[in-house]
Write an enzyme that holds these catalytic residues in place. Structure first.
Site, PDB file in Angstrom:
ATOM      1  N   LYS A 183       0.936  -1.243   0.031  1.00 18.30           N
ATOM      2  CA  LYS A 183      -0.044   0.066  -0.204  1.00 18.30           C
ATOM      3  C   LYS A 183       0.805   1.272   0.088  1.00 18.30           C
ATOM      4  O   LYS A 183       1.269   1.509   1.055  1.00 18.30           O
ATOM      5  CB  LYS A 183      -0.738   0.067   1.186  1.00 18.30           C
ATOM      6  N   GLY A 240       4.834   3.603  11.114  1.00 18.89           N
ATOM      7  CA  GLY A 240       4.222   4.725  11.083  1.00 18.89           C
ATOM      8  C   GLY A 240       3.761   5.116  12.699  1.00 18.89           C
ATOM      9  O   GLY A 240       4.364   4.904  13.588  1.00 18.89           O
ATOM     10  N   GLY A 244      -2.191   4.958  13.575  1.00 15.57           N
ATOM     11  CA  GLY A 244      -2.144   4.086  12.442  1.00 15.57           C
ATOM     12  C   GLY A 244      -2.000   2.739  12.605  1.00 15.57           C
ATOM     13  O   GLY A 244      -2.717   1.911  12.176  1.00 15.57           O
ATOM     14  N   GLY A 245      -0.952   2.474  13.432  1.00 17.86           N
ATOM     15  CA  GLY A 245      -0.705   0.945  13.810  1.00 17.86           C
ATOM     16  C   GLY A 245      -1.580   0.470  14.557  1.00 17.86           C
ATOM     17  O   GLY A 245      -2.054  -0.855  14.373  1.00 17.86           O
ATOM     18  N   GLU A 264       5.498  -1.069  13.788  1.00 17.22           N
ATOM     19  CA  GLU A 264       6.567  -0.204  14.441  1.00 17.22           C
ATOM     20  C   GLU A 264       6.037   1.117  14.378  1.00 17.22           C
ATOM     21  O   GLU A 264       5.790   1.616  13.394  1.00 17.22           O
ATOM     22  CB  GLU A 264       7.933  -0.637  13.808  1.00 17.22           C
ATOM     23  N   CYS A 301      12.450   7.431  13.750  1.00 12.88           N
ATOM     24  CA  CYS A 301      11.526   6.566  14.671  1.00 12.88           C
ATOM     25  C   CYS A 301      12.771   6.421  15.930  1.00 12.88           C
ATOM     26  O   CYS A 301      12.097   6.227  17.198  1.00 12.88           O
ATOM     27  CB  CYS A 301      11.137   5.206  14.349  1.00 12.88           C
TER      28      CYS A 301
END
Length: 527
Positions: A183, A240, A244-245, A264, A301
Protein backbone atom coordinates in the site's frame (compact mmCIF):
# COMPACT_ATOMS: atom_id res chain seq x y z
CA UNK A 1 8.43 7.09 -16.59
CA UNK A 2 5.84 7.62 -13.83
CA UNK A 3 2.29 6.86 -14.99
CA UNK A 4 0.26 7.39 -11.80
CA UNK A 5 -1.21 3.90 -12.17
CA UNK A 6 -1.28 0.86 -9.89
CA UNK A 7 0.79 -2.27 -10.45
CA UNK A 8 -1.52 -5.28 -10.27
CA UNK A 9 1.10 -7.95 -10.70
CA UNK A 10 2.68 -7.20 -14.09
CA UNK A 11 -0.24 -5.05 -15.25
CA UNK A 12 -0.57 -1.26 -14.96
CA UNK A 13 -4.13 -0.37 -14.01
CA UNK A 14 -6.10 2.79 -13.23
CA UNK A 15 -9.77 1.94 -12.74
CA UNK A 16 -10.38 4.12 -9.69
CA UNK A 17 -12.12 7.50 -9.64
CA UNK A 18 -10.12 9.15 -6.85
CA UNK A 19 -6.91 10.93 -7.84
CA UNK A 20 -4.23 12.80 -5.92
CA UNK A 21 -0.80 14.39 -6.35
CA UNK A 22 2.37 14.33 -4.29
CA UNK A 23 3.87 17.53 -2.87
CA UNK A 24 7.28 19.17 -3.00
CA UNK A 25 7.73 20.67 0.49
CA UNK A 26 10.87 22.63 -0.45
CA UNK A 27 9.16 24.44 -3.32
CA UNK A 28 5.80 24.31 -1.52
CA UNK A 29 4.00 23.18 -4.68
CA UNK A 30 2.23 20.05 -5.88
CA UNK A 31 4.14 17.76 -8.21
CA UNK A 32 2.68 17.30 -11.68
CA UNK A 33 1.80 13.59 -11.85
CA UNK A 34 -1.75 12.61 -10.99
CA UNK A 35 -2.04 9.25 -9.19
CA UNK A 36 -5.12 7.05 -9.38
CA UNK A 37 -6.24 5.40 -6.16
CA UNK A 38 -6.83 1.65 -6.40
CA UNK A 39 -10.46 0.64 -6.81
CA UNK A 40 -12.10 -2.21 -4.84
CA UNK A 41 -11.90 -4.35 -8.00
CA UNK A 42 -8.16 -3.69 -8.33
CA UNK A 43 -7.61 -4.46 -4.65
CA UNK A 44 -9.40 -7.79 -4.99
CA UNK A 45 -7.53 -8.63 -8.19
CA UNK A 46 -4.16 -7.89 -6.56
CA UNK A 47 -4.97 -10.12 -3.59
CA UNK A 48 -6.36 -12.91 -5.79
CA UNK A 49 -3.19 -12.82 -7.90
CA UNK A 50 -1.03 -12.89 -4.78
CA UNK A 51 -2.94 -15.89 -3.44
CA UNK A 52 -2.54 -17.75 -6.74
CA UNK A 53 1.18 -16.87 -6.80
CA UNK A 54 1.77 -18.18 -3.28
CA UNK A 55 2.19 -21.89 -4.04
CA UNK A 56 4.37 -21.57 -7.16
CA UNK A 57 6.49 -18.89 -5.47
CA UNK A 58 6.83 -21.02 -2.36
CA UNK A 59 8.18 -23.83 -4.53
CA UNK A 60 11.01 -21.65 -5.87
CA UNK A 61 14.39 -22.57 -4.45
CA UNK A 62 16.41 -20.34 -2.19
CA UNK A 63 18.77 -19.69 -5.10
CA UNK A 64 15.86 -18.61 -7.31
CA UNK A 65 14.48 -16.25 -4.66
CA UNK A 66 17.98 -14.86 -4.19
CA UNK A 67 18.25 -14.18 -7.92
CA UNK A 68 14.91 -12.31 -7.75
CA UNK A 69 16.02 -10.15 -4.80
CA UNK A 70 19.35 -9.35 -6.44
CA UNK A 71 17.56 -8.48 -9.68
CA UNK A 72 15.34 -6.05 -7.77
CA UNK A 73 18.46 -4.38 -6.37
CA UNK A 74 19.96 -4.14 -9.86
CA UNK A 75 16.78 -2.64 -11.31
CA UNK A 76 16.58 -0.05 -8.53
CA UNK A 77 20.14 1.03 -9.29
CA UNK A 78 19.24 1.19 -12.99
CA UNK A 79 16.62 3.87 -12.20
CA UNK A 80 19.63 6.09 -11.47
CA UNK A 81 19.02 9.86 -11.32
CA UNK A 82 15.28 9.64 -12.01
CA UNK A 83 14.75 7.82 -8.73
CA UNK A 84 16.89 10.28 -6.75
CA UNK A 85 15.23 13.32 -8.32
CA UNK A 86 11.74 11.93 -7.68
CA UNK A 87 12.61 11.02 -4.09
CA UNK A 88 13.85 14.54 -3.38
CA UNK A 89 10.92 16.24 -5.08
CA UNK A 90 8.40 14.25 -3.00
CA UNK A 91 10.12 14.35 0.39
CA UNK A 92 12.12 17.57 0.71
CA UNK A 93 15.05 15.42 1.80
CA UNK A 94 18.49 16.17 0.34
CA UNK A 95 20.20 14.25 -2.44
CA UNK A 96 22.78 12.76 -0.10
CA UNK A 97 20.05 11.28 2.08
CA UNK A 98 18.34 9.85 -1.01
CA UNK A 99 21.54 8.21 -2.20
CA UNK A 100 22.27 6.82 1.25
CA UNK A 101 18.79 5.39 1.59
CA UNK A 102 18.99 3.84 -1.87
CA UNK A 103 22.24 2.19 -0.80
CA UNK A 104 20.61 0.84 2.33
CA UNK A 105 17.65 -0.47 0.34
CA UNK A 106 19.89 -2.27 -2.14
CA UNK A 107 22.03 -3.59 0.70
CA UNK A 108 19.00 -5.01 2.49
CA UNK A 109 17.85 -6.80 -0.65
CA UNK A 110 21.27 -8.34 -1.21
CA UNK A 111 21.56 -9.37 2.45
CA UNK A 112 18.27 -11.27 2.23
CA UNK A 113 19.39 -12.77 -1.07
CA UNK A 114 22.51 -14.13 0.62
CA UNK A 115 20.42 -15.43 3.52
CA UNK A 116 17.99 -17.45 1.40
CA UNK A 117 20.69 -18.64 -1.01
CA UNK A 118 22.55 -20.21 1.92
CA UNK A 119 19.32 -21.62 3.36
CA UNK A 120 19.97 -22.31 7.04
CA UNK A 121 17.52 -19.57 8.10
CA UNK A 122 14.63 -22.07 7.94
CA UNK A 123 15.74 -23.53 11.32
CA UNK A 124 15.47 -27.13 10.12
CA UNK A 125 15.09 -29.41 13.16
CA UNK A 126 15.10 -33.19 13.04
CA UNK A 127 14.37 -35.66 15.82
CA UNK A 128 14.74 -39.18 14.47
CA UNK A 129 12.47 -42.06 15.34
CA UNK A 130 13.15 -44.61 18.05
CA UNK A 131 10.75 -47.53 17.49
CA UNK A 132 12.20 -49.41 20.47
CA UNK A 133 11.55 -46.67 23.02
CA UNK A 134 9.27 -47.73 25.88
CA UNK A 135 6.59 -47.43 26.97
CA UNK A 136 5.76 -45.82 23.54
CA UNK A 137 7.80 -45.67 20.32
CA UNK A 138 9.18 -42.27 19.36
CA UNK A 139 8.02 -40.94 15.95
CA UNK A 140 10.25 -39.25 13.40
CA UNK A 141 9.63 -35.47 13.55
CA UNK A 142 11.05 -32.85 11.19
CA UNK A 143 10.31 -29.14 11.52
CA UNK A 144 11.11 -25.99 9.55
CA UNK A 145 9.82 -22.48 8.95
CA UNK A 146 7.33 -21.99 6.11
CA UNK A 147 5.85 -18.74 4.69
CA UNK A 148 2.53 -17.42 5.96
CA UNK A 149 1.07 -16.47 2.56
CA UNK A 150 0.20 -13.16 0.89
CA UNK A 151 1.09 -10.13 3.04
CA UNK A 152 0.39 -6.40 2.93
CA UNK A 153 3.17 -3.87 3.52
CA UNK A 154 2.42 -0.21 4.25
CA UNK A 155 4.98 2.28 2.97
CA UNK A 156 6.45 4.64 5.60
CA UNK A 157 6.30 8.42 5.20
CA UNK A 158 9.80 9.09 6.54
CA UNK A 159 11.72 6.45 4.53
CA UNK A 160 10.54 6.54 0.89
CA UNK A 161 12.97 3.74 -0.01
CA UNK A 162 14.33 1.77 2.94
CA UNK A 163 10.97 1.28 4.73
CA UNK A 164 8.63 1.42 1.78
CA UNK A 165 8.02 -0.29 -1.58
CA UNK A 166 11.16 -2.47 -1.67
CA UNK A 167 12.21 -1.74 1.89
CA UNK A 168 13.05 -4.09 4.72
CA UNK A 169 9.52 -5.44 5.21
CA UNK A 170 9.08 -6.25 1.52
CA UNK A 171 12.56 -7.75 1.20
CA UNK A 172 12.02 -9.96 4.25
CA UNK A 173 8.58 -11.14 3.15
CA UNK A 174 9.72 -11.94 -0.40
CA UNK A 175 12.75 -13.75 1.01
CA UNK A 176 10.47 -15.81 3.26
CA UNK A 177 8.35 -16.86 0.28
CA UNK A 178 5.38 -14.53 0.77
CA UNK A 179 3.84 -12.61 -2.14
CA UNK A 180 3.67 -8.92 -1.25
CA UNK A 181 1.10 -6.20 -1.87
CA UNK A 182 2.41 -2.74 -1.01
CA UNK A 183 0.00 0.00 0.00
CA UNK A 184 2.08 2.86 -1.35
CA UNK A 185 2.46 5.94 0.83
CA UNK A 186 0.71 8.95 -0.74
CA UNK A 187 3.53 11.34 0.14
CA UNK A 188 5.94 9.58 -2.23
CA UNK A 189 3.74 7.70 -4.69
CA UNK A 190 6.06 8.53 -7.60
CA UNK A 191 9.07 7.07 -5.84
CA UNK A 192 6.92 4.06 -5.00
CA UNK A 193 5.84 3.53 -8.60
CA UNK A 194 9.41 3.70 -9.87
CA UNK A 195 10.53 1.08 -7.35
CA UNK A 196 7.44 -1.02 -8.14
CA UNK A 197 8.45 -0.94 -11.82
CA UNK A 198 11.88 -2.23 -10.80
CA UNK A 199 10.33 -5.12 -8.85
CA UNK A 200 7.99 -5.96 -11.74
CA UNK A 201 10.92 -6.06 -14.19
CA UNK A 202 12.94 -8.23 -11.81
CA UNK A 203 10.02 -10.63 -11.31
CA UNK A 204 9.56 -11.05 -15.05
CA UNK A 205 13.28 -11.45 -15.72
CA UNK A 206 13.66 -14.15 -13.07
CA UNK A 207 10.44 -16.02 -13.99
CA UNK A 208 8.54 -15.29 -10.79
CA UNK A 209 4.78 -15.95 -10.83
CA UNK A 210 2.53 -13.03 -11.76
CA UNK A 211 1.11 -11.59 -8.55
CA UNK A 212 4.22 -12.12 -6.44
CA UNK A 213 4.21 -8.32 -6.08
CA UNK A 214 1.65 -5.53 -6.51
CA UNK A 215 1.72 -1.82 -5.67
CA UNK A 216 -1.51 0.04 -4.90
CA UNK A 217 -1.97 3.81 -4.70
CA UNK A 218 -4.04 5.35 -1.94
CA UNK A 219 -4.63 8.91 -0.75
CA UNK A 220 -6.23 7.94 2.52
CA UNK A 221 -7.08 4.90 4.67
CA UNK A 222 -9.75 3.04 2.69
CA UNK A 223 -7.44 0.95 0.48
CA UNK A 224 -5.43 -0.12 3.51
CA UNK A 225 -8.58 -1.06 5.41
CA UNK A 226 -9.84 -3.23 2.55
CA UNK A 227 -6.48 -4.96 2.23
CA UNK A 228 -6.22 -5.79 5.94
CA UNK A 229 -9.79 -7.11 5.97
CA UNK A 230 -9.36 -9.27 2.87
CA UNK A 231 -9.65 -12.94 3.91
CA UNK A 232 -6.73 -14.05 1.70
CA UNK A 233 -4.21 -11.71 3.38
CA UNK A 234 -2.20 -13.51 6.07
CA UNK A 235 -0.09 -10.76 7.73
CA UNK A 236 0.58 -7.02 7.73
CA UNK A 237 3.71 -4.89 8.07
CA UNK A 238 3.46 -1.23 9.08
CA UNK A 239 5.81 1.59 10.03
CA UNK A 240 4.19 4.82 11.18
CA UNK A 241 2.12 6.41 13.92
CA UNK A 242 0.65 4.76 17.00
CA UNK A 243 -2.83 5.76 15.86
CA UNK A 244 -2.40 4.19 12.42
CA UNK A 245 -0.66 1.05 13.63
CA UNK A 246 -3.19 0.42 16.39
CA UNK A 247 -6.11 0.89 13.99
CA UNK A 248 -4.68 -1.77 11.65
CA UNK A 249 -3.94 -4.08 14.58
CA UNK A 250 -7.55 -3.80 15.79
CA UNK A 251 -8.93 -4.38 12.28
CA UNK A 252 -6.84 -7.52 11.88
CA UNK A 253 -7.92 -8.83 15.28
CA UNK A 254 -11.60 -8.38 14.39
CA UNK A 255 -11.41 -10.58 11.28
CA UNK A 256 -13.03 -14.03 11.28
CA UNK A 257 -9.45 -15.27 10.91
CA UNK A 258 -7.27 -12.85 12.93
CA UNK A 259 -3.86 -12.20 11.43
CA UNK A 260 -0.63 -10.75 12.85
CA UNK A 261 0.16 -7.06 12.35
CA UNK A 262 3.82 -6.24 12.78
CA UNK A 263 3.62 -2.52 13.44
CA UNK A 264 6.52 -0.28 14.42
CA UNK A 265 4.82 2.81 15.82
CA UNK A 266 7.46 5.23 16.99
CA UNK A 267 9.32 5.95 20.18
CA UNK A 268 10.79 8.75 22.30
CA UNK A 269 14.01 6.77 22.84
CA UNK A 270 15.07 7.79 26.37
CA UNK A 271 18.69 8.80 26.97
CA UNK A 272 20.19 8.78 30.48
CA UNK A 273 23.14 11.09 31.08
CA UNK A 274 25.07 10.09 34.19
CA UNK A 275 26.85 12.84 36.18
CA UNK A 276 30.50 11.92 35.57
CA UNK A 277 29.95 11.71 31.83
CA UNK A 278 28.47 15.21 31.82
CA UNK A 279 31.22 16.56 34.06
CA UNK A 280 34.00 15.13 31.89
CA UNK A 281 32.48 15.37 28.41
CA UNK A 282 29.34 17.48 28.59
CA UNK A 283 30.31 19.71 25.67
CA UNK A 284 31.01 16.70 23.45
CA UNK A 285 27.69 15.07 24.24
CA UNK A 286 25.84 18.36 23.74
CA UNK A 287 27.22 18.64 20.21
CA UNK A 288 26.47 14.97 19.47
CA UNK A 289 22.88 15.23 20.65
CA UNK A 290 22.20 18.57 18.95
CA UNK A 291 23.02 16.72 15.73
CA UNK A 292 20.98 13.65 16.67
CA UNK A 293 17.86 15.61 17.64
CA UNK A 294 17.85 17.62 14.40
CA UNK A 295 19.05 14.87 12.02
CA UNK A 296 16.55 14.54 9.18
CA UNK A 297 14.51 17.29 10.86
CA UNK A 298 13.86 14.85 13.70
CA UNK A 299 11.85 12.54 11.44
CA UNK A 300 13.37 9.27 12.63
CA UNK A 301 11.65 6.67 14.79
CA UNK A 302 14.87 6.60 16.84
CA UNK A 303 15.01 10.36 17.44
CA UNK A 304 16.08 11.07 21.08
CA UNK A 305 12.94 12.75 22.41
CA UNK A 306 13.59 12.29 26.13
CA UNK A 307 16.85 13.10 27.93
CA UNK A 308 17.25 12.26 31.63
CA UNK A 309 19.78 13.49 34.15
CA UNK A 310 20.20 13.92 37.90
CA UNK A 311 20.02 17.46 39.25
CA UNK A 312 23.35 19.17 39.78
CA UNK A 313 25.84 21.53 38.21
CA UNK A 314 26.76 18.92 35.58
CA UNK A 315 23.19 18.72 34.27
CA UNK A 316 22.67 22.49 34.46
CA UNK A 317 25.79 23.08 32.41
CA UNK A 318 24.76 20.41 29.91
CA UNK A 319 21.35 21.99 29.39
CA UNK A 320 23.06 25.27 28.50
CA UNK A 321 25.59 23.53 26.26
CA UNK A 322 22.89 21.61 24.40
CA UNK A 323 20.82 24.77 24.03
CA UNK A 324 23.78 26.61 22.54
CA UNK A 325 24.65 23.78 20.16
CA UNK A 326 21.15 23.10 18.88
CA UNK A 327 20.68 26.75 17.91
CA UNK A 328 23.76 26.48 15.67
CA UNK A 329 21.99 23.90 13.50
CA UNK A 330 20.22 25.25 10.43
CA UNK A 331 16.53 24.24 10.34
CA UNK A 332 15.62 21.72 7.67
CA UNK A 333 12.55 20.83 5.64
CA UNK A 334 9.97 18.38 6.93
CA UNK A 335 8.30 15.84 4.67
CA UNK A 336 4.97 17.57 4.06
CA UNK A 337 2.91 20.55 5.26
CA UNK A 338 0.66 18.12 7.15
CA UNK A 339 3.67 16.68 8.98
CA UNK A 340 5.07 20.02 10.03
CA UNK A 341 1.52 21.01 10.98
CA UNK A 342 1.31 17.98 13.27
CA UNK A 343 4.75 18.82 14.66
CA UNK A 344 3.74 22.35 15.57
CA UNK A 345 0.44 21.16 17.06
CA UNK A 346 2.03 18.42 19.18
CA UNK A 347 4.85 20.69 20.23
CA UNK A 348 2.37 23.32 21.36
CA UNK A 349 0.40 20.70 23.30
CA UNK A 350 3.59 19.84 25.16
CA UNK A 351 4.49 23.50 25.74
CA UNK A 352 1.02 24.12 27.19
CA UNK A 353 1.64 21.61 29.98
CA UNK A 354 2.26 23.12 33.39
CA UNK A 355 5.90 23.05 34.48
CA UNK A 356 7.47 22.67 31.03
CA UNK A 357 10.05 25.33 30.19
CA UNK A 358 11.71 26.14 26.89
CA UNK A 359 15.50 25.95 27.09
CA UNK A 360 16.14 26.69 23.41
CA UNK A 361 14.05 27.27 20.29
CA UNK A 362 15.15 28.52 16.92
CA UNK A 363 13.63 31.98 16.57
CA UNK A 364 14.97 33.18 13.23
CA UNK A 365 13.10 33.24 9.95
CA UNK A 366 12.67 29.85 8.30
CA UNK A 367 11.34 28.83 4.90
CA UNK A 368 7.91 27.28 4.56
CA UNK A 369 7.78 23.67 5.86
CA UNK A 370 11.11 24.07 7.69
CA UNK A 371 10.90 23.11 11.39
CA UNK A 372 12.18 25.13 14.32
CA UNK A 373 14.12 22.84 16.65
CA UNK A 374 13.21 23.02 20.32
CA UNK A 375 14.66 21.78 23.62
CA UNK A 376 12.54 21.90 26.77
CA UNK A 377 13.11 21.15 30.47
CA UNK A 378 10.80 19.68 33.11
CA UNK A 379 11.18 18.45 36.67
CA UNK A 380 11.04 14.73 37.37
CA UNK A 381 7.99 14.96 39.64
CA UNK A 382 6.02 16.87 37.02
CA UNK A 383 7.00 14.38 34.33
CA UNK A 384 5.84 11.45 36.47
CA UNK A 385 2.49 13.06 37.14
CA UNK A 386 1.63 14.11 33.59
CA UNK A 387 1.36 11.39 30.95
CA UNK A 388 1.01 13.96 28.16
CA UNK A 389 4.69 14.78 28.63
CA UNK A 390 5.58 11.19 27.68
CA UNK A 391 4.12 11.43 24.18
CA UNK A 392 6.23 11.59 21.02
CA UNK A 393 6.57 14.91 19.23
CA UNK A 394 7.59 13.80 15.75
CA UNK A 395 10.20 16.30 14.66
CA UNK A 396 13.29 18.14 16.01
CA UNK A 397 12.05 18.29 19.61
CA UNK A 398 13.53 16.92 22.82
CA UNK A 399 12.65 17.18 26.51
CA UNK A 400 15.19 17.14 29.35
CA UNK A 401 13.88 15.66 32.59
CA UNK A 402 15.68 16.82 35.75
CA UNK A 403 15.49 14.00 38.30
CA UNK A 404 15.88 14.77 42.01
CA UNK A 405 18.02 11.70 42.66
CA UNK A 406 18.81 8.18 41.49
CA UNK A 407 15.69 6.76 43.13
CA UNK A 408 13.43 9.11 41.16
CA UNK A 409 15.31 8.32 37.95
CA UNK A 410 14.74 4.60 38.58
CA UNK A 411 11.03 5.17 39.16
CA UNK A 412 10.62 7.27 36.02
CA UNK A 413 12.40 4.75 33.81
CA UNK A 414 10.34 1.89 35.25
CA UNK A 415 7.14 3.76 34.38
CA UNK A 416 7.97 4.68 30.79
CA UNK A 417 5.95 3.26 27.93
CA UNK A 418 7.67 0.74 25.66
CA UNK A 419 10.42 2.17 23.45
CA UNK A 420 12.57 1.11 20.51
CA UNK A 421 15.83 2.18 22.15
CA UNK A 422 17.30 3.32 25.43
CA UNK A 423 20.74 4.91 25.81
CA UNK A 424 23.08 5.40 28.76
CA UNK A 425 25.89 7.96 28.63
CA UNK A 426 28.53 7.10 31.24
CA UNK A 427 32.22 7.51 32.07
CA UNK A 428 34.64 5.05 33.66
CA UNK A 429 33.19 2.86 36.40
CA UNK A 430 30.14 5.08 36.79
CA UNK A 431 27.80 2.69 35.03
CA UNK A 432 28.27 -0.01 37.68
CA UNK A 433 26.72 2.28 40.28
CA UNK A 434 23.31 2.24 38.57
CA UNK A 435 22.29 -1.44 38.26
CA UNK A 436 18.59 -0.81 38.89
CA UNK A 437 18.44 2.00 36.34
CA UNK A 438 19.93 -0.36 33.74
CA UNK A 439 17.60 -3.19 34.74
CA UNK A 440 14.54 -0.94 34.52
CA UNK A 441 15.60 0.42 31.15
CA UNK A 442 16.05 -3.08 29.73
CA UNK A 443 12.41 -3.89 30.51
CA UNK A 444 11.20 -0.88 28.53
CA UNK A 445 13.25 -1.04 25.31
CA UNK A 446 14.25 -3.34 22.46
CA UNK A 447 17.84 -2.11 22.15
CA UNK A 448 20.11 -0.53 24.78
CA UNK A 449 22.98 1.72 23.66
CA UNK A 450 26.13 2.66 25.55
CA UNK A 451 27.79 6.02 24.89
CA UNK A 452 26.22 6.71 21.53
CA UNK A 453 23.13 8.20 19.91
CA UNK A 454 20.05 6.19 18.90
CA UNK A 455 19.74 7.72 15.43
CA UNK A 456 21.27 5.38 12.91
CA UNK A 457 20.15 1.74 12.74
CA UNK A 458 22.69 -0.83 11.56
CA UNK A 459 21.21 -3.41 9.19
CA UNK A 460 22.62 -6.73 10.41
CA UNK A 461 21.45 -10.01 12.00
CA UNK A 462 22.05 -8.82 15.58
CA UNK A 463 19.95 -5.65 15.24
CA UNK A 464 16.72 -5.48 17.23
CA UNK A 465 14.42 -2.77 15.93
CA UNK A 466 11.26 -3.20 17.92
CA UNK A 467 10.29 -2.98 21.56
CA UNK A 468 7.52 -3.35 24.11
CA UNK A 469 4.15 -1.83 23.18
CA UNK A 470 3.53 0.86 22.01
CA UNK A 471 6.91 0.93 20.24
CA UNK A 472 5.77 -2.15 18.34
CA UNK A 473 2.90 -4.60 18.42
CA UNK A 474 5.14 -7.62 18.98
CA UNK A 475 8.43 -7.09 20.77
CA UNK A 476 9.64 -10.60 19.86
CA UNK A 477 10.49 -9.50 16.33
CA UNK A 478 12.77 -6.97 14.68
CA UNK A 479 11.81 -4.75 11.74
CA UNK A 480 15.45 -4.32 10.64
CA UNK A 481 18.07 -6.90 9.69
CA UNK A 482 17.82 -10.39 8.29
CA UNK A 483 16.20 -11.80 11.44
CA UNK A 484 13.06 -9.86 10.42
CA UNK A 485 12.32 -12.70 8.01
CA UNK A 486 10.87 -14.59 10.98
CA UNK A 487 7.83 -12.31 11.11
CA UNK A 488 6.58 -13.78 7.84
CA UNK A 489 6.84 -17.48 8.62
CA UNK A 490 5.41 -20.13 10.91
CA UNK A 491 6.89 -23.40 12.19
CA UNK A 492 5.62 -26.55 10.49
CA UNK A 493 6.31 -30.20 11.41
CA UNK A 494 6.25 -33.42 9.37
CA UNK A 495 5.71 -36.61 11.40
CA UNK A 496 6.79 -39.98 9.95
CA UNK A 497 6.63 -38.42 6.48
CA UNK A 498 7.91 -40.33 3.43
CA UNK A 499 11.49 -39.34 2.65
CA UNK A 500 10.83 -38.67 -1.02
CA UNK A 501 8.07 -36.19 -0.23
CA UNK A 502 9.97 -34.14 2.36
CA UNK A 503 11.27 -30.71 1.40
CA UNK A 504 14.99 -30.67 0.61
CA UNK A 505 15.69 -28.84 3.87
CA UNK A 506 14.56 -31.90 5.85
CA UNK A 507 15.72 -34.81 3.71
CA UNK A 508 18.13 -37.35 5.16
CA UNK A 509 20.98 -36.53 2.74
CA UNK A 510 20.74 -32.75 3.38
CA UNK A 511 21.09 -31.89 -0.34
CA UNK A 512 21.20 -28.13 0.41
CA UNK A 513 24.12 -28.57 2.86
CA UNK A 514 22.50 -26.28 5.43
CA UNK A 515 22.94 -26.24 9.20
CA UNK A 516 20.29 -28.35 10.93
CA UNK A 517 19.55 -29.29 14.53
CA UNK A 518 19.59 -33.09 14.44
CA UNK A 519 18.81 -34.85 17.71
CA UNK A 520 19.98 -31.78 19.59
CA UNK A 521 23.25 -31.26 17.65
CA UNK A 522 23.83 -28.55 15.00
CA UNK A 523 25.30 -30.29 11.97
CA UNK A 524 25.40 -30.40 8.17
CA UNK A 525 25.88 -34.15 8.05
CA UNK A 526 23.51 -36.81 6.73
CA UNK A 527 20.92 -38.04 9.22
Amino acid sequence: MITGKNYIGQELSALGETTFKTFNPVLNIENKTEFVEASPEEIDKAVTLAASAYMPYNQKSGAEKAAFLNAIADEILALDDLLIETYCSESGLPEGRAQGERGRTVGQLRAFADLVAEGSWVDATIDTADPNRTPAPKPDLRKMLVPLGPVVIFGASNFPLAFSTAGGDTAAALAAGCPVIVKSHPLHAGTGELVASAIAKAAKATDMPNGVFSNLNSSDIEVGVQLVQHPQIKAVGFTGSLKGGRALYDLAAQRDEPIPVFAEMGSVNPVIFLPEALQNNGAKWAKTYAGSITMGSGQFCTNPGLLFGIKGKELTDFIQQLSDEILKVEPSCMLHPNIIGAYEKNKQTALNQSGLMVAAEHEGDVALNFARQTVTVVQGKTFLENGKLHQEVFGPFSMIVECENTAQLQTIIANLEGQLTGTIISDGEELSQYPQVIANLQTRVGRIIFNGAPTGVEVCPAMQHGGPYPASTDSRFTAVGTQSIKRWVRPFSFQDWPEGLLPNELKRENPLKINRLVNGIVTKTTV
